[in-house]
Scaffold this motif. Sequence first.
Motif, mmCIF file in Angstrom:
data_model
loop_
_atom_site.group_PDB
_atom_site.id
_atom_site.type_symbol
_atom_site.label_atom_id
_atom_site.label_comp_id
_atom_site.label_asym_id
_atom_site.label_seq_id
_atom_site.Cartn_x
_atom_site.Cartn_y
_atom_site.Cartn_z
ATOM 1 N N GLU A 1 2.706 -2.851 -4.312
ATOM 2 C CA GLU A 1 1.387 -2.564 -4.898
ATOM 3 C C GLU A 1 0.505 -1.809 -3.914
ATOM 4 O O GLU A 1 -0.234 -0.894 -4.290
ATOM 5 C CB GLU A 1 0.730 -3.878 -5.313
ATOM 6 N N PHE A 2 0.598 -2.170 -2.637
ATOM 7 C CA PHE A 2 -0.178 -1.483 -1.610
ATOM 8 C C PHE A 2 0.146 0.012 -1.572
ATOM 9 O O PHE A 2 -0.732 0.862 -1.410
ATOM 10 C CB PHE A 2 0.112 -2.125 -0.249
ATOM 11 N N LEU A 3 1.448 0.329 -1.735
ATOM 12 C CA LEU A 3 1.878 1.726 -1.693
ATOM 13 C C LEU A 3 1.409 2.519 -2.909
ATOM 14 O O LEU A 3 1.327 3.750 -2.863
ATOM 15 C CB LEU A 3 3.397 1.804 -1.592
ATOM 16 N N HIS A 4 1.089 1.854 -3.999
ATOM 17 C CA HIS A 4 0.721 2.536 -5.234
ATOM 18 C C HIS A 4 -0.794 2.582 -5.446
ATOM 19 O O HIS A 4 -1.245 3.015 -6.506
ATOM 20 C CB HIS A 4 1.399 1.829 -6.426
ATOM 21 N N LYS A 5 -1.573 2.159 -4.479
ATOM 22 C CA LYS A 5 -3.031 2.145 -4.630
ATOM 23 C C LYS A 5 -3.673 3.201 -3.741
ATOM 24 O O LYS A 5 -3.167 3.517 -2.659
ATOM 25 C CB LYS A 5 -3.584 0.764 -4.259
ATOM 26 N N GLY A 6 -4.806 3.709 -4.213
ATOM 27 C CA GLY A 6 -5.605 4.633 -3.426
ATOM 28 C C GLY A 6 -5.196 6.082 -3.596
ATOM 29 O O GLY A 6 -4.106 6.386 -4.091
ATOM 30 N N PRO A 7 -6.050 6.991 -3.175
ATOM 31 C CA PRO A 7 -5.772 8.424 -3.345
ATOM 32 C C PRO A 7 -4.582 8.923 -2.528
ATOM 33 O O PRO A 7 -3.999 9.952 -2.847
ATOM 34 C CB PRO A 7 -7.075 9.086 -2.884
ATOM 35 N N LEU A 8 -4.240 8.193 -1.487
ATOM 36 C CA LEU A 8 -3.107 8.610 -0.639
ATOM 37 C C LEU A 8 -1.782 7.979 -1.081
ATOM 38 O O LEU A 8 -0.781 8.053 -0.353
ATOM 39 C CB LEU A 8 -3.373 8.240 0.820
ATOM 40 N N ALA A 9 -1.772 7.371 -2.270
ATOM 41 C CA ALA A 9 -0.573 6.674 -2.739
ATOM 42 C C ALA A 9 0.682 7.559 -2.732
ATOM 43 O O ALA A 9 1.740 7.122 -2.256
ATOM 44 C CB ALA A 9 -0.806 6.090 -4.131
#
Length: 363
Positions: free
Chosen positions: A6-14
């Motif tokens: 989930e961490f890898l799929h969040k935020g603009p830098l995903a």
Amino acid sequence: MDEMIEFLHKGPLAPIKKWGTKWSIWPTHLVTACCGVELAHAFASGYDGERLGVLNFGMARQTNCIVVEGAITRKMARVLKMTYEQMPDPKFVIVMGVCGIKGGLFWNGYHMVKPFEVVPVKYFAPGCPPTPESLLRCFRALQDEIVTGEAKNTIVYPILRREEVEGEKKRKKRPKRVPPSPKYVAENPSVVVDIDRSEKWKEGEELRKQVSDILGELAKKVTITGRYRISARVEKDDFVEAGKRMLEAGFDHVKSVNVIDVPHENKFIVEYTVSSYLKPEFVRLLVTLVSEIDREDAMFPSMIEVWPSADYLERELHDLFGVWFDGNPWMGKNFLLAPDTPKNPLRKDFKLEPEVYVGGDGK
């Protein structure tokens, strides 16, 4: 979804995070058993696992994956947990071999721990040993999950059903449970540790006489038990004095200390095997001093004042069998085993996990 994915799929830098993590999986490997050979095979020139973006690394704080290679014991479980906690997020765990899934051939051992009870495991590479292909499949499955966020098996077996044809003779249904193997109960044999095998070492009679002369009246029986092996029975109360005589004669160190549990005779057999570094005629000779003690009152005199090298071995046997070596300051303290290990696990009355077989319906 797993919090690491989930961490890898969040935020603009995903997209960048997913791409970078997928092609830079750096596993630190916990080699505890033979699965380490298969990991080496997977990253040797034949398979070249590094071409997948996977590079084995030696330091936990610069890695993002653990490959558990084999059995995890109660003591090793702490190392696994500490290693996992030192790693930066996101981090993943892959377990190799049936030992890491359910203990393998050690499945009912007192010391076994399942890795998924210690750290969150992402993928398993089954087998004993697992093949290099199965390990690389785990890495590929992890990379796919990093990108898609969805965990999938790398192999799915189809479920085939035999359709019943009208008029066809029905086959006898298989039993739901696997039938247990037949068990035979035999009488407990007498345990003899000093069987005479002098015919295998006829030229050793002179050395047998020397050992008998050294021990004198303390030796109840001196026997050749094999080539360059002599056994001498000594009473518990005379054991320290017998050790001193052996030391004076040149037997300057203990090779091993052993305890044999004989519950049907309510006794322990205690053995000290000694040899010499300095006397040429005794260098190849192993002499085992044998004594017996009551199983319900398992106390034996420590030999550390005679042979300091017996210290470590006495501590081990105290943990494993509960024999109290009187005079050893480590008695009563946990030395060898992890704090949560069952007490005296090598006693024959220690209860092992029973065998359980299940059918396809889980019953």
